[in-house]
Design an enzyme around this catalytic site. Structure first.
Site, PDB file in Angstrom:
ATOM      1  N   MET A  30       0.839  -1.192   0.000  1.00 17.09           N
ATOM      2  CA  MET A  30       0.000   0.000   0.000  1.00 17.09           C
ATOM      3  C   MET A  30       0.884   1.257   0.000  1.00 17.09           C
ATOM      4  SD  MET A  30      -3.425  -0.952   2.082  1.00 17.09           S
ATOM      5  CE  MET A  30      -2.792  -0.745   3.706  1.00 17.09           C
ATOM      6  N   LEU A  33       6.797   3.154   1.548  1.00 16.89           N
ATOM      7  CA  LEU A  33       7.688   1.997   1.678  1.00 16.89           C
ATOM      8  C   LEU A  33       8.802   2.225   2.691  1.00 16.89           C
ATOM      9  CD1 LEU A  33       7.958   1.150  -2.120  1.00 16.89           C
ATOM     10  CD2 LEU A  33       6.331   0.261  -0.440  1.00 16.89           C
ATOM     11  N   GLY A  36      11.466  -2.775   5.382  1.00 19.09           N
ATOM     12  CA  GLY A  36      10.807  -4.084   5.370  1.00 19.09           C
ATOM     13  C   GLY A  36      10.279  -4.402   3.974  1.00 19.09           C
ATOM     14  N   HIS A  37       9.638  -3.409   3.348  1.00 20.97           N
ATOM     15  CA  HIS A  37       9.149  -3.624   1.977  1.00 20.97           C
ATOM     16  C   HIS A  37      10.325  -3.892   1.028  1.00 20.97           C
ATOM     17  CE1 HIS A  37       5.703  -0.924   3.363  1.00 20.97           C
ATOM     18  NE2 HIS A  37       5.069  -1.990   2.908  1.00 20.97           N
ATOM     19  N   GLY A 147       5.002 -10.258   3.669  1.00 24.25           N
ATOM     20  CA  GLY A 147       5.702 -10.225   4.952  1.00 24.25           C
ATOM     21  C   GLY A 147       4.970 -11.061   5.990  1.00 24.25           C
ATOM     22  N   LEU A 184       9.106  -3.172  11.522  1.00 28.51           N
ATOM     23  CA  LEU A 184       8.909  -2.033  10.625  1.00 28.51           C
ATOM     24  C   LEU A 184       7.485  -2.064  10.064  1.00 28.51           C
ATOM     25  CD1 LEU A 184      12.290  -1.757   8.657  1.00 28.51           C
ATOM     26  CD2 LEU A 184      11.657  -0.872  10.913  1.00 28.51           C
ATOM     27  N   SER A 185       6.872  -0.879  10.030  1.00 26.01           N
ATOM     28  CA  SER A 185       5.499  -0.760   9.543  1.00 26.01           C
ATOM     29  C   SER A 185       5.282   0.683   9.098  1.00 26.01           C
ATOM     30  CB  SER A 185       4.525  -1.087  10.690  1.00 26.01           C
ATOM     31  OG  SER A 185       3.245  -0.561  10.408  1.00 26.01           O
ATOM     32  N   ARG A 187       2.772   2.301   9.594  1.00 29.10           N
ATOM     33  CA  ARG A 187       2.027   2.985  10.661  1.00 29.10           C
ATOM     34  C   ARG A 187       2.950   3.487  11.777  1.00 29.10           C
ATOM     35  NH1 ARG A 187      -2.315  -0.865   9.070  1.00 29.10           N
ATOM     36  NH2 ARG A 187      -3.979   0.468   8.269  1.00 29.10           N
TER      37      ARG A 187
HETATM   38  O1  PAF Z   1      -0.174  -6.007   3.439  1.00 32.32           O
HETATM   39  C1  PAF Z   1      -0.574  -5.039   2.742  1.00 32.32           C
HETATM   40  O2  PAF Z   1       0.132  -4.047   2.538  1.00 32.32           O
HETATM   41  C2  PAF Z   1      -1.969  -5.091   2.145  1.00 32.32           C
HETATM   42  O3  PAF Z   1      -2.860  -5.732   2.990  1.00 32.32           O
HETATM   43  C3  PAF Z   1      -1.989  -5.705   0.732  1.00 32.32           C
HETATM   44  C4  PAF Z   1      -1.559  -7.166   0.756  1.00 32.32           C
HETATM   45  C5  PAF Z   1      -1.076  -4.921  -0.192  1.00 32.32           C
HETATM   46  C6  PAF Z   1      -3.415  -5.649   0.177  1.00 32.32           C
HETATM   47  O4  PAF Z   1      -3.886  -4.353   0.083  1.00 32.32           O
END
Ligand code: PAF
Length: 281
Positions: A30, A33, A36-37, A147, A184-185, A187
């Site tokens: 979403m 980034l 972690g991403h 993740g 890591l998030s 949020r």
């Molecule tokens: O984990 C996330 O970031 C979301 O839930 C995902 C898998 C991209 C779906 O919107």
């Protein structure tokens, strides 16, 4: 790195890659980034020659009063980060492209969707499963990487992929943590300085509980979990759940279930920020 905002353009480009024998790995996100991403993107590179990421803040998985509106949207920075780790294509549709008509067909996951996260975020996993299936249809990857921080999400996506016979290998990738243990998030960006200093206590609580279970066994698992919840709440958290569950189905350990692999799962609020984490035993 190419960015595609239209499904048709993405499909055309990936069709070409496929016809040249390329294998496709996909990492849905979403956006906003963090490292972690980026670790997921790097992992994806080891599974396929072409890596596709998506950025789409999916309204369907947010409940009323949740942070859909204020979810950080940082497309320009995200694109640079993705390019820097060798992602080949970014799919970043707007809502009109991804939901051209109100979505009235949904993926309705089984009972597991109502446990834990599902109890506090009704409808969340229906929204996740629906968007992930649509994203899978748009990208048609060979492999998709998720993740493990979103443990329940990963389980539901694995089961959906298996039951709907999607020809996609699902990879779960270990949670990436800050030096002090905080998972890591995106949020984490909502945390004030004082909350950020407090936030590692969540992972500490999971580690201590795991230690206690490893030392004492599972007889008094409920009391140990209750003590961990109390400890968080004493330090200003509002714990939605902190619970020891079976890895196989995220249900509480039953007398008859014998030697089950366990996982501690937790969600707790610090101020207005809700954090989740988990630790396998
Ligand atoms: O984990 C996330 O970031 C979301 O839930 C995902 C898998 C991209 C779906 O919107």
């Amino acid at each position: 790195m190419q960015t595609y905002s239209r499904v048709a353009d993405l499909r055309q480009a990936l069709q070409k890659a496929r016809s040249q024998g390329e294998k496709i790995a996909f990492v849905p996100t979403m956006g906003n980034l963090h490292d972690g991403h980026l670790a997921l993107m790097r992992a994806a590179r080891s599974y396929a020659s072409t890596v596709v990421a998506s950025i789409f803040v999916n309204r369907l998985q947010f409940g009323p009063g949740e942070d859909f509106e204020r979810y950080p949207r940082t497309l320009a920075e995200d694109r640079e980060k993705l390019a820097s780790v060798g992602v080949h294509a970014l799919f970043a549709p707007d809502e009109g492209e991804f939901y051209p008509e109100p979505q009235s067909y949904f993926v309705d996951p089984p009972e597991l969707q109502h446990l834990l996260e599902g109890e506090f975020r009704p409808g969340h996993f229906r929204g996740v499963a629906t968007v992930v299936l649509k994203l899978f249809n748009a990208v048609q990857p060979d492999v998709a990487v998720f993740g493990k921080k979103d443990y329940q999400q990963l389980m539901l996506i694995r089961a959906m992929t298996r039951q709907l016979m999607l020809p996609i290998e699902i990879i779960g990738f270990d949670t990436v943590r800050a030096e002090d243990g905080l998972a890591l998030s995106s949020r984490n960006a909502y945390l004030s300085a004082a909350e950020r200093a407090e936030a590692p206590r969540l992972f500490c609580a999971l580690c201590e509980l795991r230690e206690a279970i490893l030392c004492n066994g599972t007889q008094n698992i409920e009391e140990l979990a209750a003590a961990a919840r109390k400890n968080l709440d004493r330090n200003g958290w509002k714990t939605d759940y902190l619970s020891v569950r079976q890895q196989s189905d995220l249900r509480v350990l039953s007398q008859s279930s014998g030697q089950q692999k366990l996982v501690i799962v937790a969600a707790a609020r610090l101020g207005s920020t809700r954090l989740i984490d988990n630790l396998e035993i």
